[in-house]
Scaffold this motif. Sequence first.
Motif, PDB file in Angstrom:
ATOM      1  N   PRO A  27       0.810  -1.225   0.000  1.00  0.00           N
ATOM      2  CA  PRO A  27       0.000   0.000   0.000  1.00  0.00           C
ATOM      3  C   PRO A  27       0.843   1.274   0.000  1.00  0.00           C
ATOM      4  O   PRO A  27       0.462   2.265  -0.623  1.00  0.00           O
ATOM      5  N   LEU A  28       1.996   1.253   0.672  1.00  0.00           N
ATOM      6  CA  LEU A  28       2.845   2.439   0.669  1.00  0.00           C
ATOM      7  C   LEU A  28       3.433   2.708  -0.706  1.00  0.00           C
ATOM      8  O   LEU A  28       3.539   3.868  -1.130  1.00  0.00           O
ATOM      9  N   THR A  29       3.790   1.659  -1.427  1.00  0.00           N
ATOM     10  CA  THR A  29       4.291   1.822  -2.791  1.00  0.00           C
ATOM     11  C   THR A  29       3.207   2.374  -3.705  1.00  0.00           C
ATOM     12  O   THR A  29       3.453   3.292  -4.497  1.00  0.00           O
ATOM     13  N   ILE A  30       2.013   1.840  -3.596  1.00  0.00           N
ATOM     14  CA  ILE A  30       0.902   2.331  -4.417  1.00  0.00           C
ATOM     15  C   ILE A  30       0.562   3.763  -4.048  1.00  0.00           C
ATOM     16  O   ILE A  30       0.266   4.589  -4.922  1.00  0.00           O
ATOM     17  N   VAL A  68      -6.668   3.173  -1.148  1.00  0.00           N
ATOM     18  CA  VAL A  68      -5.371   2.691  -0.665  1.00  0.00           C
ATOM     19  C   VAL A  68      -5.225   2.966   0.833  1.00  0.00           C
ATOM     20  O   VAL A  68      -4.660   2.163   1.565  1.00  0.00           O
ATOM     21  N   LEU A  69      -5.750   4.090   1.297  1.00  0.00           N
ATOM     22  CA  LEU A  69      -5.624   4.427   2.711  1.00  0.00           C
ATOM     23  C   LEU A  69      -6.456   3.519   3.616  1.00  0.00           C
ATOM     24  O   LEU A  69      -6.092   3.298   4.768  1.00  0.00           O
ATOM     25  N   THR A  70      -7.552   2.991   3.101  1.00  0.00           N
ATOM     26  CA  THR A  70      -8.411   2.141   3.927  1.00  0.00           C
ATOM     27  C   THR A  70      -7.699   0.869   4.394  1.00  0.00           C
ATOM     28  O   THR A  70      -7.684   0.586   5.596  1.00  0.00           O
ATOM     29  N   TRP A 105       3.090   6.021  -5.650  1.00  0.00           N
ATOM     30  CA  TRP A 105       2.834   6.126  -7.087  1.00  0.00           C
ATOM     31  C   TRP A 105       1.636   7.027  -7.355  1.00  0.00           C
ATOM     32  O   TRP A 105       1.662   7.846  -8.283  1.00  0.00           O
ATOM     33  N   LEU A 106       0.580   6.898  -6.544  1.00  0.00           N
ATOM     34  CA  LEU A 106      -0.589   7.761  -6.715  1.00  0.00           C
ATOM     35  C   LEU A 106      -0.259   9.217  -6.412  1.00  0.00           C
ATOM     36  O   LEU A 106      -0.783  10.123  -7.060  1.00  0.00           O
ATOM     37  N   GLY A 107       0.594   9.447  -5.427  1.00  0.00           N
ATOM     38  CA  GLY A 107       1.001  10.819  -5.124  1.00  0.00           C
ATOM     39  C   GLY A 107       1.728  11.459  -6.289  1.00  0.00           C
ATOM     40  O   GLY A 107       1.475  12.619  -6.640  1.00  0.00           O
ATOM     41  N   GLY A 108       2.624  10.720  -6.916  1.00  0.00           N
ATOM     42  CA  GLY A 108       3.297  11.240  -8.106  1.00  0.00           C
ATOM     43  C   GLY A 108       2.338  11.453  -9.256  1.00  0.00           C
ATOM     44  O   GLY A 108       2.459  12.421 -10.014  1.00  0.00           O
ATOM     45  N   HIS A 109       1.375  10.557  -9.392  1.00  0.00           N
ATOM     46  CA  HIS A 109       0.370  10.691 -10.452  1.00  0.00           C
ATOM     47  C   HIS A 109      -0.510  11.922 -10.225  1.00  0.00           C
ATOM     48  O   HIS A 109      -0.873  12.614 -11.180  1.00  0.00           O
TER      49      HIS A 109
END
Length: 107
Positions: A47-50, A74-76, A53-57
Amino acid sequence: MVWFLSVFVIAGLLLLTVPSRLTSSSENLNMPGLSSLDLHKSWLLLPLTILCWLGGHLFTNAFSFFSLAAVGFVLTPLTLLIPAWRPWVLACALLSMISVLLGTVLG
C-alpha cells in the motif's frame, strides 16, 4: 497492461515474504533483504508503494474525484494494517465513497 504487471509485482512480494521452509530450523535463519522483515511489516510495503505512485500521479495530472477515491481506497487497508490508525477506517471509507459519488455526479 498495468494490472497484469502489478500481479507479477504482488506475486514477487509474496514469494519474498512467505517462508519457504516449514521446519523448526528455519526460524534461526538470518535472510538479508525483504525476507528479513516480519510478515506484518512486509504487507505495509504494497500500500505504501501504491500510495507513493498515486502521489506522483496526482502531482503530474489534473485533479479528479476518482483519483481522490483511489487514494481513499489505498488508505483504507493501510489504516487496517496499523493498529493505532484503526479509528480512521470509517473516515477513509467515507472519503472513498464521497469521492466516487462526486466524480459520478459532477464528472
